[in-house]
Design an enzyme around this catalytic site. Sequence first.
Site, PDB file in Angstrom:
ATOM      1  CG  ASP A 241      62.455  43.296  18.237  1.00 24.55           C
ATOM      2  OD1 ASP A 241      61.372  43.835  17.972  1.00 24.55           O
ATOM      3  OD2 ASP A 241      63.443  43.912  18.675  1.00 24.55           O
ATOM      4  CD  GLU A 242      62.935  46.095  14.384  1.00 21.93           C
ATOM      5  OE1 GLU A 242      61.992  46.367  13.617  1.00 21.93           O
ATOM      6  OE2 GLU A 242      63.602  46.954  14.972  1.00 21.93           O
TER       7      GLU A 242
ATOM      8  NE  ARG B 204      63.226  56.441  13.778  1.00 23.46           N
ATOM      9  CZ  ARG B 204      62.656  55.479  14.476  1.00 23.46           C
ATOM     10  NH1 ARG B 204      63.304  54.930  15.466  1.00 23.46           N
ATOM     11  NH2 ARG B 204      61.428  55.068  14.216  1.00 23.46           N
TER      12      ARG B 204
ATOM     13  CD  GLN C 138      59.291  51.845  12.966  1.00 23.07           C
ATOM     14  OE1 GLN C 138      60.481  52.130  13.088  1.00 23.07           O
ATOM     15  NE2 GLN C 138      58.514  51.587  13.998  1.00 23.07           N
TER      16      GLN C 138
ATOM     17  CE  LYS D 145      61.098  47.354  18.592  1.00 25.87           C
ATOM     18  NZ  LYS D 145      61.606  46.899  17.368  1.00 25.87           N
ATOM     19  CB  THR D 146      62.856  47.334  23.777  1.00 28.06           C
ATOM     20  OG1 THR D 146      63.081  47.666  22.413  1.00 28.06           O
ATOM     21  CG2 THR D 146      64.001  46.467  24.263  1.00 28.06           C
TER      22      THR D 146
END
Length: 779
Positions: free
Chosen positions: A218-219, A618, A249, A31-32
């Site tokens: 973002d987020e 992760r 998340q 996504k970044t």
Amino acid sequence: MYIDDLNPAQKQAVEKTEGPVLILAGAGSGKTKVLTTRIAYLVEDKNVNPGNILAITFTNKAANEMRERVENMVGESSHDMWISTFHSCCVKILRKDINKIGYNRSFVIYDASDQITLVKECIKELDLNDKKFEPKSIISTISSAKDKLMDPKEFARQAGTDFWLKTVAEVYAIYQERLIRSSALDFDDLIFKTVELLKTNEDVLNFYRGKFRYIMVDEYQDTSRAQYELVKMLAMGHQNICVVGDDDQSIYGWRGADIRNILEFEKDYDNVFVVKLEQNYRSTQIILDTANYLIANNTERKKKKLWSDKKDGKPVKVKLLKNEVEEANYVVNEIYENSMETGRNFSEYAVLYRANAQARAVEDALNRFQIPYNIYGGTKFYERKEIKDLIAYLRVIVNPQDDISVKRIINVPRRGIGLKTIEKLEDRASMMKESLYSVLLDVDNNSDISTKSKKGINEFVDLIGIFRSISDGYPPSIMVDKILEMTGYLAELEAQKLKNEKLQNGKSEEAQDRIDNLQEFKSIAIEYEKRDDGSEEVKNLSDFLANISLSSDMDDENSKEMEKVSLMTMHSSKGLEFPVVFIVGMEEKVFPIARAISSLNDSDIEEERRLCYVGITRAMRELYLTHTASRTLYGKTNVNLKSRFLKELPDDSIEILDSTIKPVEYAGKDYSLLQNYAQKYKNSMSVNKAKEIGARILDNKNEIQIDQDVDIKRSEGKGADSYNVESIPKVKKGTIINHPSFGEGAVISKLGGEITVAFNKKGVKKINLEYTTIKVLKY
DNA sequence: GCATGCTCATTTTTT
DNA sequence: ATGAGCATGC
């Protein structure tokens, strides 16, 4: 062009530049990359003026990373964009115009501990029962009110007849009044007041609406109501709002994140273009299967399924250990062996846990194995006493109305101003509705104050006066020097160091640490002054202070480069990735945490499950999940059931490792292993070190032998994972036991999980074995 | 005004 | 287990 590197979904997300866009970006889905490419695309292909771009993140780390990547793509023009966290974006807006809503533009930012101090004062002022009104819960209530944009009046209205809430409303009102009087904003205010400013000043609103033509957040799953409102106000009109997030998340519900913001984005805006990024570039398919299967148990979510083209992969390993010490030994042993076999660097391993308190056992094991590690969380640099003192000086220089800071340093170093005196001064200040500092300035006309105190106060006021008069001419780092010298702060520490050196009481190190920390602070200031973040702004003291208020240890780039194993909570691990991940403490009451289990709200368990999902995702290549038969946490030993999350994993992607608990043998094996390590280990530990380690393991073994008498075994009839009290059948009338806090005693009777014990010293007590681990001394 | 001992609670945490 | 906050005593 960068866009050619993208997969079809990513490409769609980049090319849809106009109108509202919702990008549901699974973990590790790039996504970044999408966000940064989108920004580059806007500038280079759509000829958007960089000054029209606003990109908001939650952490500095994310902002820095994004800024860097964008700069690499589009060069210098990235400096005209606003790429920042919610909070620093708001500080920028407020610095310019906060005077329009009745604040001083050189406001300071109060952190959590300042909030506590302030709320305590409010509690005192209202003369409340502080057993019933703990500062912490009041603050979190106020904070969540602010997250919902409720001011004290609105809060009072909604409190209705509830006594507790009504009282909190009173505290909130005073608290807010005091903040205003001190020209201080807490973190929640930064958002709240920005919304207020935009709501009440059309010209300001129109300016930023015109400026930020393209907004990216973002987020998004972590946004609060207030942040949602802020974004919505800015995006209203052009509607070029692109939010990125992953509802799976969302793990910050407890601090005001409102998952509805992302779930209902499509309702809030018209013609939303939704893109799902489901291809994961991080993990093996087997790890993703595990994560997908687990998270499917949640009801409130947008369905998506991560997939990877990394079809190979090892199954997720699940291991049961006897207790947290064994668990940590196992994990560290695996890290060691795995690194030997694969040649992986220690920095490629992470140990994740639910609560920071679990770190201790892992740390101990790593120390025994002499494996270097980094632990995230714990005392933060800016929370250290000496640093807070220094910051208080800097704040008072910028803003003498800051009562909390004035109070903190008025007698540091000591100037003979006692508590009584300060109380008198405070009373006067609140009576006259003035700041403490202005009362200090006028102290000579105050008959209540003793000559000795007056002298100290004048000393203090003179110092601050001098600092204030020179602060425009010097950069923050020089001001730091001046403060440390002229106040005698440094001299006092040096004296303490010398004194304690003579006494040889081991406290001289403490003083030296403090001195080092202050030096470190100065380095931070120097670094800040040298920083070229593209802005032309002068590096003044108040910006420096805001900057450090809004940054944390996690942002520190230097620490992670090392060859060290990472230890952190699953919360802190969000956004990171590691080739090999261990999640320890997969037990009921640990993870999910007891409070979520006892909560009446199902959504609490769902949030725990999302946290587990975050932990699992992760891992890039290998994942271990460990749980124990018995665990000592917060000084209490508990026999815990295996986590429900373990039961929610797909059988064909996990491998349950041999879990026969044979503690003594295990320790014996460990000991021999360690001797081997002593020879093999590349840092080649000394013979003495190896002996020392051997001795410790032997100690351990002794402990385990005693422990073993408690006889925690699988209870055969009850399925594979019960370790409860019924598995202690041997305890009967007459058994001599040792209780961790009551000491020795004899069992009088036993009823289900409860035994009645006559203790030698503490009398007769009923002990619930579900919550206590006893040692059996004699049957 | 400061050191020392006792009580108490104890998730997660960025900003 | 541990640290923070508070009361007590010098």
